[in-house]
Scaffold this active site. Structure first.
Site, short mmCIF file in Angstrom:
data_model
loop_
_atom_site.label_atom_id
_atom_site.label_comp_id
_atom_site.label_asym_id
_atom_site.label_seq_id
_atom_site.Cartn_x
_atom_site.Cartn_y
_atom_site.Cartn_z
N LYS A 51 0.80 -1.24 0.00
CA LYS A 51 0.00 0.00 0.00
C LYS A 51 0.83 1.29 0.00
O LYS A 51 0.31 2.37 0.25
CB LYS A 51 -1.04 0.05 1.15
CG LYS A 51 -1.88 -1.19 1.32
CD LYS A 51 -2.34 -1.81 0.04
CE LYS A 51 -3.35 -0.98 -0.72
NZ LYS A 51 -3.57 -1.59 -2.09
N ASN A 98 2.27 -0.61 -7.08
CA ASN A 98 1.77 -0.81 -8.45
C ASN A 98 2.09 0.41 -9.32
O ASN A 98 2.45 0.29 -10.49
CB ASN A 98 0.27 -1.09 -8.45
CG ASN A 98 -0.01 -2.52 -8.05
OD1 ASN A 98 0.15 -3.43 -8.86
ND2 ASN A 98 -0.39 -2.73 -6.80
N TRP A 99 1.97 1.56 -8.72
CA TRP A 99 2.28 2.81 -9.43
C TRP A 99 3.76 2.87 -9.82
O TRP A 99 4.12 3.04 -10.99
CB TRP A 99 1.89 3.98 -8.52
CG TRP A 99 2.23 5.35 -8.99
CD1 TRP A 99 2.45 5.75 -10.28
CD2 TRP A 99 2.37 6.52 -8.17
NE1 TRP A 99 2.72 7.10 -10.31
CE2 TRP A 99 2.67 7.60 -9.04
CE3 TRP A 99 2.25 6.76 -6.80
CZ2 TRP A 99 2.87 8.89 -8.56
CZ3 TRP A 99 2.45 8.06 -6.33
CH2 TRP A 99 2.76 9.11 -7.20
N HIS A 121 7.94 -6.61 -1.18
CA HIS A 121 7.45 -5.96 0.04
C HIS A 121 8.35 -6.31 1.24
O HIS A 121 8.05 -5.92 2.37
CB HIS A 121 6.04 -6.46 0.39
CG HIS A 121 4.96 -6.07 -0.58
ND1 HIS A 121 4.87 -4.82 -1.14
CD2 HIS A 121 3.90 -6.78 -1.05
CE1 HIS A 121 3.80 -4.78 -1.93
NE2 HIS A 121 3.20 -5.94 -1.89
N ARG A 181 6.05 5.87 2.15
CA ARG A 181 4.80 6.63 2.15
C ARG A 181 4.45 7.01 3.57
O ARG A 181 4.72 6.23 4.51
CB ARG A 181 3.67 5.78 1.53
CG ARG A 181 2.38 6.56 1.32
CD ARG A 181 1.29 5.71 0.66
NE ARG A 181 0.14 6.56 0.34
CZ ARG A 181 -1.03 6.12 -0.07
NH1 ARG A 181 -1.22 4.83 -0.26
NH2 ARG A 181 -2.01 6.96 -0.31
N SER A 204 1.71 7.21 -16.36
CA SER A 204 1.72 6.63 -15.01
C SER A 204 0.84 7.44 -14.05
O SER A 204 0.86 7.16 -12.84
CB SER A 204 3.16 6.62 -14.46
OG SER A 204 4.02 6.05 -15.38
P1 A3P Z 1 -5.00 4.64 -1.70
O1 A3P Z 1 -5.58 3.36 -1.21
O2 A3P Z 1 -4.65 5.62 -0.62
O3 A3P Z 1 -5.84 5.26 -2.78
P2 A3P Z 1 0.01 -0.51 -3.68
O4 A3P Z 1 0.12 -0.47 -5.17
O5 A3P Z 1 1.35 -0.66 -3.00
O6 A3P Z 1 -0.99 -1.52 -3.26
O7 A3P Z 1 -0.50 0.93 -3.20
C1 A3P Z 1 -1.81 1.34 -3.50
C2 A3P Z 1 -1.96 2.82 -3.28
O8 A3P Z 1 -1.29 3.54 -4.36
C3 A3P Z 1 -3.43 3.24 -3.34
O9 A3P Z 1 -3.58 4.30 -2.41
C4 A3P Z 1 -3.57 3.71 -4.78
O10 A3P Z 1 -4.67 4.55 -5.02
C5 A3P Z 1 -2.24 4.43 -4.98
N1 A3P Z 1 -1.90 4.56 -6.42
C6 A3P Z 1 -1.96 3.62 -7.35
N2 A3P Z 1 -1.61 4.10 -8.55
C7 A3P Z 1 -1.31 5.41 -8.37
C8 A3P Z 1 -0.88 6.46 -9.25
N3 A3P Z 1 -0.69 6.25 -10.54
N4 A3P Z 1 -0.68 7.69 -8.71
C9 A3P Z 1 -0.87 7.90 -7.37
N5 A3P Z 1 -1.27 6.93 -6.50
C10 A3P Z 1 -1.50 5.71 -6.99
#
Ligand code: A3P
Length: 271
Positions: A66, A70-71, A127, A149, A246
């Protein structure tokens, strides 16, 4: 556009089905003192992971669940595919091998042998805390982008995610979750221990910390910083395109294609 991780979606879907049939107390197991989701990780895969041989040109993304993995994983794939196309290197990243589930510690016991055969630059997410990564990651000085984060946002995102992801224990209330978050009784353990363990490597030349917040505030600057760290010389125009592709909105719009039914869950609010 990097191809979707089909295997990623498959494994997640299967783990959802299995987790639905399990009792809450069986959803996590402990390895070296850290809890992991039973339907995604296993003792056998952790043992097999010891044979993983890191390379100095590996692009490793380390980030707690989290934190935006993924981003940032997508940014790395966009950067490397743009670079490969430009330099006319066969864009092998589009090949079958890259359907491999992208997190180092998730998959089957044979995946590390398959990874040895990958002939191109590997993009690997994890992770794991630094002390639990295979030793070769540090001895071979693989490049590591360390994603951080704000803990409050990460905890909120984790809590919401736990509600819809069957492999993670669900919580009736925030207070209940918060207690477990603070003591590290959640998948992949304590975020605070994670930070203090990784902090020991903050000055290693092959590790570059970056925050979710700084890239959110200035995506182009963030993308430039990442490209420089991985030694991917791209033009301003190319870097701008990577940042655009992205963006949260671009990734959310594309999420059905890239992450199937998990799209809505993974691309939640990003604030
Ligand atoms: P929120 O749940 O606060 O919206 P992970 O990929 O490690 O699971 O993290 C997920 C978090 O990254 C989520 O946060 C998601 O919305 C946020 N996220 C995913 N893609 C993103 C992007 N392109 N830009 C900004 N935040 C992003």
């Amino acid at each position: 556009m990097p191809r979707p991780h089909r295997k990623f979606i498959d494994i997640l879907e299967k783990s959802m089905v299995v987790a639905d049939t399990m009792d809450r107390e069986d959803l996590m197991f402990t390895y070296k003192g850290i809890p992991y989701p039973t339907t995604l990780c296993s003792y056998e895969v952790f043992k097999a992971m010891e044979s993983f041989e890191a390379r100095s040109d590996d692009m490793i993304l380390a980030g707690f669940p989290k934190s935006g993995t993924n981003w940032f994983g997508h940014i790395l794939l966009e950067l490397i595919t743009t670079f490969e196309k430009k330099t006319e290197v066969e864009p092998t990243i589009y090949g079958e091998e890259f359907d491999e589930f992208p997190y180092l510690e998730i998959g089957d016991t044979e995946k590390y042998q398959r990874m040895k055969k990958i002939p191109f630059r590997r993009v690997i997410r994890t992770h794991l805390m630094s002390q639990n990564l295979p030793k070769s990651v540090f001895t071979n000085k693989a490049k590591i982008l360390l994603l951080l984060r704000n803990p409050k946002d990460l905890a909120t995102s984790f809590f919401k995610f736990s509600k819809v992801m069957a492999p993670f224990p669900t919580y009736e209330s925030w207070d209940e979750f918060f207690k477990d978050f603070m003591i590290g009784n959640i998948p992949w353990g304590s975020y605070f221990t994670y930070l203090s363990e990784w902090n020991k490597h903050a000055d290693d030349g092959h590790v570059m910390p970056i925050t979710f917040e700084e890239v959110k505030e200035n995506p182009l600057l963030g993308v430039k910083k990442i490209a420089k760290f991985f030694e991917l010389p791209l033009t301003e125009e190319e870097l701008k395109k990577v940042a655009e592709r992205s963006s949260f909105q671009a990734m959310k719009n594309n999420s059905k294609e890239t992450h199937g039914v998990f799209g809505n869950v993974l691309f939640r609010k990003a604030v």
